[in-house]
Design an enzyme around this catalytic site. Structure first.
Site, PDB file in Angstrom:
ATOM      1  N   LYS A 154       0.826  -1.336   0.152  1.00  0.00           N
ATOM      2  CA  LYS A 154       0.012  -0.037   0.048  1.00  0.00           C
ATOM      3  C   LYS A 154       0.954   1.181   0.128  1.00  0.00           C
ATOM      4  CE  LYS A 154      -3.844  -2.398   2.120  1.00  0.00           C
ATOM      5  NZ  LYS A 154      -4.342  -3.349   3.057  1.00  0.00           N
TER       6      LYS A 154
ATOM      7  N   ASP B 258     -11.814   1.992   3.056  1.00  0.00           N
ATOM      8  CA  ASP B 258     -12.130   0.538   3.030  1.00  0.00           C
ATOM      9  C   ASP B 258     -13.726   0.209   2.737  1.00  0.00           C
ATOM     10  OD1 ASP B 258     -10.153  -1.351   3.324  1.00  0.00           O
ATOM     11  OD2 ASP B 258      -9.959  -0.918   5.472  1.00  0.00           O
TER      12      ASP B 258
ATOM     13  N   GLN C 118      -5.486  -1.967   9.024  1.00  0.00           N
ATOM     14  CA  GLN C 118      -5.371  -3.414   8.515  1.00  0.00           C
ATOM     15  C   GLN C 118      -5.917  -4.541   9.451  1.00  0.00           C
ATOM     16  OE1 GLN C 118      -4.096  -3.872   5.419  1.00  0.00           O
ATOM     17  NE2 GLN C 118      -4.295  -6.089   5.590  1.00  0.00           N
TER      18      GLN C 118
HETATM   19  N1  GUN Z   1      -7.276  -7.463   5.271  1.00  0.00           N
HETATM   20  C1  GUN Z   1      -7.497  -8.287   4.326  1.00  0.00           C
HETATM   21  N2  GUN Z   1      -8.127  -7.299   3.334  1.00  0.00           N
HETATM   22  C2  GUN Z   1      -8.343  -6.193   3.924  1.00  0.00           C
HETATM   23  C3  GUN Z   1      -9.115  -5.099   3.405  1.00  0.00           C
HETATM   24  O1  GUN Z   1      -9.485  -4.972   2.418  1.00  0.00           O
HETATM   25  N3  GUN Z   1      -9.009  -4.031   4.421  1.00  0.00           N
HETATM   26  C4  GUN Z   1      -8.126  -3.998   5.469  1.00  0.00           C
HETATM   27  N4  GUN Z   1      -8.191  -2.953   6.334  1.00  0.00           N
HETATM   28  N5  GUN Z   1      -7.858  -5.070   5.944  1.00  0.00           N
HETATM   29  C5  GUN Z   1      -7.627  -6.123   5.217  1.00  0.00           C
END
Ligand code: GUN
Length: 294
Positions: free
Chosen positions: A53, A120, A97
């Site tokens: 990211k 998200d 996350q």
């Molecule tokens: N962990 C796995 N996929 C995701 C996601 O799309 N967003 C977040 N915040 N954590 C994740």
């Protein structure tokens, strides 16, 4: 039939190029989109996602800030970081996350993020908007699946999409997105889960089959009809001593035999994976635009 491969890598590169131009244009107006990432603990897959990211932000010219906290950080400390990011004008999008350590409530943390900065799309306000068909940030992985379908010429409109898996991150929001009366959606959606008595009965009826259960190789060729478009959301780490990292990635689809029957298929890695981060960048740019309009 041998399936055409839908390259998430290529589609992601196409969208990132568009975002890079958009960010450059926003900068001339004094707007710099910024992403704040919070990582609690050292889960290796999470560390790897967070790193990609940060790289993605750098690539398209966005501001990025990652706060790494120990696995035993109390919940109120995590909330304090979110509070600071909620108030920080440099941050237009916040991502915590997942998964979080057991002592931290995912619901509390997600609800604490300002809905305007929830890139998200997991905040209850945004999920409510999604179900009502109101404009909102689309959760990144389902958003990526939608883009892959549209940009590979597989418009889901009028098609039967069968989604295997009912997670809050993929299955449920993807169903909500694809059933909407909207461009790139308008599908008839079936969600199959562990409660189903006969899973192949459903999967064989799919025009578009999405595998999102987190079980390596669970979709076998006998479950798929000729000509189906197969999207594999699974990212499973399989221990493998012959690999430098000690593991290989496998999807939820038994790839080779299924690719013999499918018309289109997404590979793992290089399919849905690169799209998730890309749609996060997309949502962050959108959030920056909206915050500066308000
Ligand atoms: N962990 C796995 N996929 C995701 C996601 O799309 N967003 C977040 N915040 N954590 C994740």
């Amino acid at each position: 039939m041998a399936a055409k491969i839908i390259s998430g890598k290529d589609v992601a590169a196409e969208i990132r190029a568009e975002l890079k131009d958009q960010v450059a244009d926003l900068k001339t107006k004094g707007i710099v989109p910024g992403l704040g990432v919070v990582l609690v603990g050292e889960d290796p897959a999470s560390v790897s996602y967070v790193t990609s990211k940060a790289k993605g932000c750098e690539e398209i010219g966005m501001y990025e800030e990652t706060v790494r906290l120990d696995a035993d950080t109390p919940e109120d400390e995590v909330l304090k970081v979110i509070d600071r990011m909620n108030k920080d004008p440099k941050i237009s999008g916040i991502l915590v996350q997942l998964p979080l350590p057991d002592h931290i409530s995912v619901e509390n943390v997600i609800s604490y993020i300002s809905p305007e900065k929830d890139v998200d799309g997991f905040h209850p306000v945004n999920l409510g908007k999604l179900l009502r068909g109101e404009p909102c940030p689309l959760p990144c992985t389902p958003h990526g699946v939608k883009q892959l379908l549209e940009r590979s010429g597989n418009d889901p409109s009028g098609k039967h999409v069968v989604i295997c898996g009912r997670s809050n991150i993929v299955g449920k929001p993807l169903a909500a997105i694809l059933m909407q009366k909207a461009k790139g959606a308008n599908a008839v959606v079936t969600v199959v889960h562990t409660g189903a008595k006969d899973i192949p009965y459903y999967t064989k009826q799919a025009d578009i089959l999405v595998a999102a259960m987190g079980k390596p190789g669970a979709i076998t060729a006998d479950m798929v009809s000729e000509g189906t478009v197969v999207v594999d959301v699974g990212v499973n780490r399989i221990p493998d001593d012959t690999k430098k990292k000690g593991f290989r990635l496998a999807g939820d689809v038994d790839y080779e035999p299924v690719a013999e029957k499918a018309s289109y298929i997404t590979p793992v890695p290089g399919g849905v994976g690169p799209m998730t981060v890309t749609m996060l960048l997309y949502n962050t740019v959108e959030a920056a635009v909206r915050l500066n309009q308000g």
